[in-house]
Design a protein around this motif. Sequence first.
Motif, short mmCIF file in Angstrom:
data_model
loop_
_atom_site.label_atom_id
_atom_site.label_comp_id
_atom_site.label_asym_id
_atom_site.label_seq_id
_atom_site.Cartn_x
_atom_site.Cartn_y
_atom_site.Cartn_z
N LEU A 76 26.12 45.80 -6.01
CA LEU A 76 25.54 44.80 -6.75
C LEU A 76 24.30 44.43 -5.92
N HIS A 77 24.24 44.38 -4.58
CA HIS A 77 23.28 44.39 -3.63
C HIS A 77 22.19 45.53 -3.78
N VAL A 78 22.49 46.77 -4.07
CA VAL A 78 21.68 47.90 -4.34
C VAL A 78 21.13 47.55 -5.57
N LEU A 79 21.64 47.04 -6.69
CA LEU A 79 21.11 47.19 -8.08
C LEU A 79 20.27 45.86 -7.96
N PHE A 80 20.50 44.68 -7.48
CA PHE A 80 19.84 43.50 -7.57
C PHE A 80 18.98 42.99 -6.52
N GLY A 81 19.14 43.72 -5.60
CA GLY A 81 18.41 43.21 -4.19
C GLY A 81 19.10 42.33 -3.16
N MET A 104 7.20 50.77 -5.16
CA MET A 104 8.85 50.74 -5.58
C MET A 104 9.74 50.57 -4.58
N VAL A 105 9.43 51.43 -3.40
CA VAL A 105 10.40 51.31 -2.53
C VAL A 105 10.09 49.77 -1.59
N ALA A 110 13.53 44.24 -1.75
CA ALA A 110 13.75 42.70 -1.93
C ALA A 110 14.29 42.52 -3.43
N LEU A 111 14.08 43.21 -4.38
CA LEU A 111 14.63 42.85 -5.74
C LEU A 111 15.77 43.92 -6.12
N GLY A 112 15.95 44.93 -5.37
CA GLY A 112 17.03 46.17 -6.30
C GLY A 112 16.17 46.83 -7.09
N LEU A 140 20.66 29.57 -6.69
CA LEU A 140 20.76 30.51 -7.86
C LEU A 140 20.54 31.75 -6.91
N ALA A 141 20.58 33.07 -7.54
CA ALA A 141 20.57 34.45 -6.94
C ALA A 141 19.00 34.45 -6.81
N SER A 142 18.33 34.70 -5.85
CA SER A 142 17.04 34.64 -5.63
C SER A 142 16.14 35.52 -6.43
#
Length: 290
Positions: free
Chosen positions: A128-133, A196-197, A202-204, A253-255
């Motif tokens: 989840l951290h990788v996908l959503f940051g 993108m990197v 920050a955002l996944g 909420l998720a940032s």
Amino acid sequence: MSTYDLLIAPFADYGFMRRALVACLCLALGSGPIGVFLMLRRMSLMGDAMSHAVLPGAAIGYLVAGSLSLTAMGIGGLVAGLSVALLSGLVSRVTVLQEDASFASFYLTSLALGVLIVSLRGSNVDLLHVLFGTILAIDGPALVLIGSITSVTLVTLAIVYRPLVAECFDPGFLRTVGGRGPVYHALFLLLVVLNMVASFQALGTLMAVGLMMLPAAIAQLWARSLTAMMALAAAAAAVSGYVGLIASYHLELASGPTIIMTAAVIYGFSILFAPSGLARRLFPRPHLAG
């Protein structure tokens, strides 16, 4: 609750909020103008493809570092993104596939490969951290990397602005005068991958393109000149980052998603009330008589 407590205290009291805000401002300055060029070149979906293309490299960086190291994941994402960009361009030139089809094929493969790599060693939380940051987990080295990418982007855009605009609006003219259009196209793709990197930090991978394309769309609805679009896109991204962080802090909420949703709200407002928006079309101003 006072204005200070609402708008300033979260950043004054917590270092992780300050680092997240600085990261958002850096992303706004770099990604906003790049998003405008992507939109004008009708390559918006390519930006989404590139945001997924960095995932395998980021996953490998995650495995090598042994933890959720944003710097290692950023370096891995940069290598993976550049590899996908180069391979997609090569395939489109040696086969009958168009560049968009080639990008789509590679980004789908990259997304699946990246998820598999993370799943081999990480948990669902890591995935989840990788996908959503993890914007609130931005550390010093990651912030330096994001700031460096923003600086390189702005300096490069300033140097190649005129040929890049010509390659964007009239590539035939640039070829006629010997303007090395493919070189500027490749340089632009490099800037896309770099940003993108930075956004991935920050955002996944699933939302990295959000702070690039939504502000660009907002700017196109309000502005008419290219310079105004670039400035407005950067401003919209910065406002989205600040308001999104404030809202996520107070509402718990998720940032990352909150920042993108803030940009989406501004985009919806712009669709309705911008000079070329729906309100103007549904309720046109009467022409002056005489």
